[in-house]
Motif scaffolding. Structure first.
Motif, mmCIF file in Angstrom:
data_model
loop_
_atom_site.group_PDB
_atom_site.id
_atom_site.type_symbol
_atom_site.label_atom_id
_atom_site.label_comp_id
_atom_site.label_asym_id
_atom_site.label_seq_id
_atom_site.Cartn_x
_atom_site.Cartn_y
_atom_site.Cartn_z
ATOM 1 N N GLU A 54 0.825 -1.205 0.000
ATOM 2 C CA GLU A 54 0.000 0.000 0.000
ATOM 3 C C GLU A 54 0.863 1.260 0.000
ATOM 4 N N GLN A 55 1.981 1.213 0.709
ATOM 5 C CA GLN A 55 2.910 2.345 0.681
ATOM 6 C C GLN A 55 3.458 2.546 -0.732
ATOM 7 N N GLU A 56 3.842 1.443 -1.366
ATOM 8 C CA GLU A 56 4.375 1.527 -2.724
ATOM 9 C C GLU A 56 3.328 2.077 -3.690
ATOM 10 N N ALA A 57 2.098 1.632 -3.548
ATOM 11 C CA ALA A 57 1.021 2.109 -4.430
ATOM 12 C C ALA A 57 0.784 3.609 -4.234
ATOM 13 N N GLN A 58 0.866 4.055 -2.986
ATOM 14 C CA GLN A 58 0.663 5.475 -2.712
ATOM 15 C C GLN A 58 1.756 6.318 -3.351
ATOM 16 N N LEU A 59 2.993 5.853 -3.234
ATOM 17 C CA LEU A 59 4.107 6.591 -3.839
ATOM 18 C C LEU A 59 4.002 6.602 -5.363
ATOM 19 N N GLU A 60 3.576 5.502 -5.941
ATOM 20 C CA GLU A 60 3.409 5.468 -7.399
ATOM 21 C C GLU A 60 2.307 6.426 -7.841
ATOM 22 N N SER A 61 1.269 6.543 -7.036
ATOM 23 C CA SER A 61 0.215 7.512 -7.332
ATOM 24 C C SER A 61 0.765 8.931 -7.258
ATOM 25 N N PHE A 62 1.568 9.197 -6.236
ATOM 26 C CA PHE A 62 2.181 10.523 -6.102
ATOM 27 C C PHE A 62 3.110 10.810 -7.278
ATOM 28 N N ARG A 63 3.852 9.779 -7.720
ATOM 29 C CA ARG A 63 4.753 9.961 -8.861
ATOM 30 C C ARG A 63 3.963 10.388 -10.101
ATOM 31 N N ALA A 64 2.870 9.676 -10.367
ATOM 32 C CA ALA A 64 2.058 9.971 -11.547
ATOM 33 C C ALA A 64 1.471 11.380 -11.475
ATOM 34 N N GLN A 65 1.006 11.762 -10.292
ATOM 35 C CA GLN A 65 0.441 13.101 -10.130
ATOM 36 C C GLN A 65 1.516 14.172 -10.264
ATOM 37 N N ALA A 66 2.681 13.929 -9.680
ATOM 38 C CA ALA A 66 3.760 14.912 -9.738
ATOM 39 C C ALA A 66 4.251 15.122 -11.163
ATOM 40 N N LEU A 67 4.287 14.037 -11.942
ATOM 41 C CA LEU A 67 4.791 14.118 -13.315
ATOM 42 C C LEU A 67 3.711 14.506 -14.318
ATOM 43 N N GLY A 68 2.489 14.647 -13.842
ATOM 44 C CA GLY A 68 1.425 15.124 -14.718
ATOM 45 C C GLY A 68 0.773 14.073 -15.576
ATOM 46 N N THR A 69 0.993 12.797 -15.272
ATOM 47 C CA THR A 69 0.355 11.742 -16.064
ATOM 48 C C THR A 69 -1.043 11.417 -15.554
ATOM 49 N N THR A 70 -1.361 11.855 -14.331
ATOM 50 C CA THR A 70 -2.723 11.756 -13.813
ATOM 51 C C THR A 70 -3.071 13.081 -13.134
ATOM 52 N N GLU A 71 -4.357 13.331 -12.999
ATOM 53 C CA GLU A 71 -4.801 14.562 -12.355
ATOM 54 C C GLU A 71 -4.525 14.490 -10.851
ATOM 55 N N PRO A 72 -3.953 15.536 -10.272
ATOM 56 C CA PRO A 72 -3.688 15.514 -8.827
ATOM 57 C C PRO A 72 -4.970 15.538 -8.012
ATOM 58 N N ASP A 73 -4.966 14.799 -6.905
ATOM 59 C CA ASP A 73 -6.139 14.763 -6.039
ATOM 60 C C ASP A 73 -5.861 15.420 -4.692
ATOM 61 N N ASP A 74 -4.746 16.160 -4.629
ATOM 62 C CA ASP A 74 -4.342 16.810 -3.390
ATOM 63 C C ASP A 74 -3.776 18.182 -3.750
ATOM 64 N N PRO A 75 -4.090 19.233 -2.985
ATOM 65 C CA PRO A 75 -3.596 20.568 -3.334
ATOM 66 C C PRO A 75 -2.072 20.673 -3.334
ATOM 67 N N VAL A 76 -1.402 19.914 -2.468
ATOM 68 C CA VAL A 76 0.062 19.944 -2.433
ATOM 69 C C VAL A 76 0.627 19.378 -3.732
ATOM 70 N N LEU A 77 0.042 18.276 -4.204
ATOM 71 C CA LEU A 77 0.505 17.659 -5.441
ATOM 72 C C LEU A 77 0.128 18.496 -6.654
ATOM 73 N N GLU A 78 -1.024 19.128 -6.616
ATOM 74 C CA GLU A 78 -1.415 20.028 -7.697
ATOM 75 C C GLU A 78 -0.434 21.186 -7.811
ATOM 76 N N ALA A 79 -0.069 21.749 -6.660
ATOM 77 C CA ALA A 79 0.868 22.866 -6.663
ATOM 78 C C ALA A 79 2.239 22.440 -7.182
ATOM 79 N N PHE A 80 2.688 21.232 -6.765
ATOM 80 C CA PHE A 80 3.993 20.777 -7.243
ATOM 81 C C PHE A 80 3.976 20.533 -8.740
ATOM 82 N N GLN A 81 2.906 19.930 -9.246
ATOM 83 C CA GLN A 81 2.822 19.679 -10.689
ATOM 84 C C GLN A 81 2.925 20.991 -11.469
ATOM 85 N N GLN A 82 2.248 22.011 -11.011
ATOM 86 C CA GLN A 82 2.319 23.317 -11.658
ATOM 87 C C GLN A 82 3.720 23.907 -11.557
ATOM 88 N N LEU A 83 4.342 23.745 -10.392
ATOM 89 C CA LEU A 83 5.697 24.267 -10.197
ATOM 90 C C LEU A 83 6.696 23.554 -11.094
#
Length: 316
Positions: free
Chosen positions: A59-88
């Motif tokens: 579950e930890q690995e899955a969460q990090l992979e989700s964060f990776r996808a959101q950070a790199l812009g391959t999926t839509e972010p579901d957290d304001p911190v990740l949305e902000a990082f993707q934009q940055l």
């Protein structure tokens, strides 16, 4: 960036990175606000593995992979911190490689809790603290990034190695991790069991002393590159180096015993160091000169031996 995104990262930093927050406040707004966003991203990823009691590894690995996808812009972010990082990442052209290295390092904490050699530890730090330093350098936008980045890597590793040496007790209690290289411990006959049981000894002090020297070599390398950063960022980065290096003074004052008492810096001490750094900075504006004058990293140590970062210390 939205003000709410900046404030979210700032709040995280105020809560979990008080020393770094003091230095961040000295950055110009153009860098300070993105730094809050970066820090927020780093912490939410780090907390996946550091605050994971009872969470299965998959579950930890899955969460990090989700964060990776959101950070790199391959999926839509579901957290304001990740949305902000993707934009940055997009606005400041932060490389995908640095993001990937960082997430990979966080993922390794799920299964790896010991490091045989310093080379292994350095590879981990390249993905964690060094990647952070390089992303910070990117948002500072120096004129000659190629000259600045190797020093940023060294300074990021210096900060993290200081954290490892300061937090030996906490890492055992909270995470069952030992970040001191096994080769260093073996050189002095220190066992994992002694550290796990908080059994301080002269041998452990010797191992700590060697690793502090290694970190101090990294500080000197890192500080030497501050001159390549934009002028409006140099003082803040120098203050960061002075503050983190001061943990070495505390560790030495404790006789290298970080197993009984966790080293800490008081607010008054931090403010005093900032004031002293500013006074010397106004005189010379030379990062290396100021660092030698203010920090606890001894220049005499450099004259005796400029420590090789690899595992090359002679056996006692």
């Amino acid at each position: 960036m939205k003000d709410t995104h900046v404030q979210a990262g700032k709040s995280i930093q105020q809560r979990t990175g008080k020393t770094f927050h003091l230095a961040t406040r000295l950055l110009p707004k153009r860098v300070r606000h993105p730094t809050y966003v970066l820090y927020g991203f780093f912490r939410v990823c780090d907390e996946v593995v550091d605050d994971a009691e009872g969470v299965p590894p998959d579950e930890q690995e899955a969460q990090l992979e989700s964060f990776r996808a959101q950070a790199l812009g391959t999926t839509e972010p579901d957290d304001p911190v990740l949305e902000a990082f993707q934009q940055l990442r997009e606005s400041h052209d932060i490389s995908d490689e640095e993001v990937t290295l960082f997430i990979d390092a966080m993922a390794s904490d799920i299964t790896k809790s010991r490091y045989e050699t310093y080379d292994e530890l350095e590879a981990y730090m390249r993905g964690s603290a060094a990647a952070v330093g390089r992303m910070m350098t990117t948002i500072m936008n120096p004129e000659d990034a190629e000259r600045a980045l190797p020093h940023a890597t060294a300074l990021g590793e210096a900060f993290q190695l200081t954290n490892f040496l300061r937090d030996v007790r906490e890492d055992i209690v909270d995470r069952d991790r030992i970040y001191l290289p096994q080769t260093t411990l073996s050189r002095y006959g220190v066992t994992d069991e002694e550290i796990e049981n908080f059994e301080f000894s002269a041998a452990f002090a010797d191992a700590m002393r060697d690793e502090l020297r290694r970190a101090e070599s990294l500080y000197r390398d890192g500080v030497a590159g501050i001159q390549y950063l934009p002028e409006d960022c140099q003082f803040a980065v120098l203050v960061s180096a002075v503050l983190y290096a001061d943990y070495h003074r505390v560790i030495q004052a404790q006789g290298y015993d970080v197993l009984t008492t966790e080293p800490s810096l008081g607010t008054l001490r931090k403010l005093s160091l900032i004031a002293r750094t500013r006074w010397h900075w106004r005189k010379t504006r030379d990062p290396e000169t100021v660092f030698r004058a203010v920090s606890s990293v001894s220049s005499s140590e450099q004259r005796h031996t400029d420590f090789d970062r690899r595992d090359t210390l002679p056996t006692r």
